[in-house]
Write an enzyme that holds these catalytic residues in place. Sequence first.
Site, PDB file in Angstrom:
ATOM      1  N   ASP A  33      -2.512 -10.774  -6.390  1.00  0.00           N
ATOM      2  CA  ASP A  33      -2.941 -11.319  -7.867  1.00  0.00           C
ATOM      3  C   ASP A  33      -2.421 -10.575  -8.793  1.00  0.00           C
ATOM      4  OD1 ASP A  33      -4.336 -13.027  -9.626  1.00  0.00           O
ATOM      5  OD2 ASP A  33      -6.223 -11.679  -9.628  1.00  0.00           O
ATOM      6  N   ASN A  35       0.712 -11.635 -10.783  1.00  0.00           N
ATOM      7  CA  ASN A  35       1.841 -12.199 -11.311  1.00  0.00           C
ATOM      8  C   ASN A  35       1.903 -12.726 -12.867  1.00  0.00           C
ATOM      9  OD1 ASN A  35       2.706 -11.671  -8.576  1.00  0.00           O
ATOM     10  ND2 ASN A  35       2.772 -13.772  -8.084  1.00  0.00           N
ATOM     11  N   ARG A  37      -0.310 -12.238 -15.195  1.00  0.00           N
ATOM     12  CA  ARG A  37      -0.439 -11.131 -16.337  1.00  0.00           C
ATOM     13  C   ARG A  37       0.724 -10.254 -16.289  1.00  0.00           C
ATOM     14  NH1 ARG A  37      -6.251  -9.841 -14.066  1.00  0.00           N
ATOM     15  NH2 ARG A  37      -5.478 -10.975 -12.458  1.00  0.00           N
ATOM     16  N   TRP A  38       1.552  -9.801 -15.237  1.00  0.00           N
ATOM     17  CA  TRP A  38       2.794  -9.208 -15.208  1.00  0.00           C
ATOM     18  C   TRP A  38       3.646  -9.567 -16.279  1.00  0.00           C
ATOM     19  CZ3 TRP A  38       7.903  -9.528 -14.248  1.00  0.00           C
ATOM     20  CH2 TRP A  38       8.382  -8.350 -14.129  1.00  0.00           C
ATOM     21  N   ARG A  46       5.477 -17.417 -16.886  1.00  0.00           N
ATOM     22  CA  ARG A  46       4.847 -16.809 -15.707  1.00  0.00           C
ATOM     23  C   ARG A  46       5.627 -16.973 -14.564  1.00  0.00           C
ATOM     24  NH1 ARG A  46      -0.524 -17.239 -15.104  1.00  0.00           N
ATOM     25  NH2 ARG A  46      -0.529 -18.013 -13.162  1.00  0.00           N
ATOM     26  N   HIS A  50       6.005 -14.509 -10.874  1.00  0.00           N
ATOM     27  CA  HIS A  50       6.106 -15.043  -9.248  1.00  0.00           C
ATOM     28  C   HIS A  50       7.489 -14.367  -8.616  1.00  0.00           C
ATOM     29  CE1 HIS A  50       2.542 -17.248  -9.785  1.00  0.00           C
ATOM     30  NE2 HIS A  50       3.061 -18.209 -10.771  1.00  0.00           N
ATOM     31  N   THR A  79      -5.930 -23.646  -2.025  1.00  0.00           N
ATOM     32  CA  THR A  79      -6.071 -24.990  -2.296  1.00  0.00           C
ATOM     33  C   THR A  79      -6.271 -25.245  -3.729  1.00  0.00           C
ATOM     34  OG1 THR A  79      -8.448 -24.795  -1.804  1.00  0.00           O
ATOM     35  CG2 THR A  79      -6.773 -25.521  -0.089  1.00  0.00           C
ATOM     36  N   ASN A  81      -4.862 -23.610  -6.222  1.00  0.00           N
ATOM     37  CA  ASN A  81      -3.782 -23.530  -7.056  1.00  0.00           C
ATOM     38  C   ASN A  81      -2.958 -24.794  -7.404  1.00  0.00           C
ATOM     39  OD1 ASN A  81      -2.784 -20.478  -5.309  1.00  0.00           O
ATOM     40  ND2 ASN A  81      -3.973 -20.767  -7.258  1.00  0.00           N
ATOM     41  N   SER A 210     -12.286 -14.678  -3.822  1.00  0.00           N
ATOM     42  CA  SER A 210     -11.286 -15.941  -4.127  1.00  0.00           C
ATOM     43  C   SER A 210     -11.338 -16.917  -3.070  1.00  0.00           C
ATOM     44  CB  SER A 210     -10.139 -15.441  -4.712  1.00  0.00           C
ATOM     45  OG  SER A 210     -10.003 -14.873  -5.909  1.00  0.00           O
ATOM     46  N   GLU A 221     -13.212  -3.668   5.490  1.00  0.00           N
ATOM     47  CA  GLU A 221     -13.121  -2.594   4.042  1.00  0.00           C
ATOM     48  C   GLU A 221     -12.258  -2.987   2.936  1.00  0.00           C
ATOM     49  OE1 GLU A 221     -14.862   0.300   4.164  1.00  0.00           O
ATOM     50  OE2 GLU A 221     -15.661  -0.100   6.279  1.00  0.00           O
TER      51      GLU A 221
END
Length: 276
Positions: A33, A35, A37-38, A46, A50, A79, A81, A210, A221
């Site tokens: 998770d 990509n 925001r980066w 965007r 990716h 699904t 996305n 998610s 863990e």
Amino acid sequence: MKGFLESLPVSDRALAAAIDPARVPGHIAIIMDGNGRWANRRSLPRIAGHRAGVNAVRETVESCARLGVGVLTLYAFSTENWKRPRGEVDMLWRLLRIYLRRELAELQRNNIRLHAIGRLESLPIKVQDELQSVIHQTAKNSGMQLNLAINYSGRTELVDAVNSILKAARVAGRQIPIIVDEEMISSHLYTSRLPDPDLLIRTSGEMRISNFLLWQIAYAELYVTETLWPDFNRSELIRAVLEYQKRERRFGGLSPSTPVMPAYVEELAEEVALPS
């Protein structure tokens, strides 16, 4: 493990040397998770995030293989996305095809088998063909299995498992009620031949799973890092594994050092005078 240490930059070797080879997670699952925001933080589209994320995939896959991880499952496309803009979704499929073509040689060199889980029949035909080609060409490799969760949903997987059970019963012509247990459900999941994840990593700091491997991560863990996926590297992976190795996995039981009957419980039992 020795080969893994030798492949690291000198700055990471001391950190990696603390890993116990006998306690490396057998199955690591990752929610990749951050990509978007980066890219946003760099005022980029965007899709640039990716593209950068593909590099993190390459480094993580190779590092896990050299570390001795048996199975690595990456959440590549859910699904949900499909709700994203059409142009972004189409570009994701192009990036996946490019990744498969470019990385085939590396998968072979690292003895990695590729597999995919999800409703793959809904993917674009060209993506299905590319995916099946690489799966076929790596099928005889005996090293780590790399699972790409594509068009995947944990709830959808459970629905598909139940329908698979019902279909099998109909084909067998069963007239008696079906007794469904955990073993039966597990045997009809997309991951039926694989061990459940020992470690679930989520990047970008979001505190949710998610809809990912809902059944399989029951005792995994959890490790959440603020690092956005394109910045996730070998050092981040090593830190996650070291954190995993600090934890005591009891699967609902007690630590071996925990007294079976503490003194105060014995005293309470005497006071209540429970019948034997």
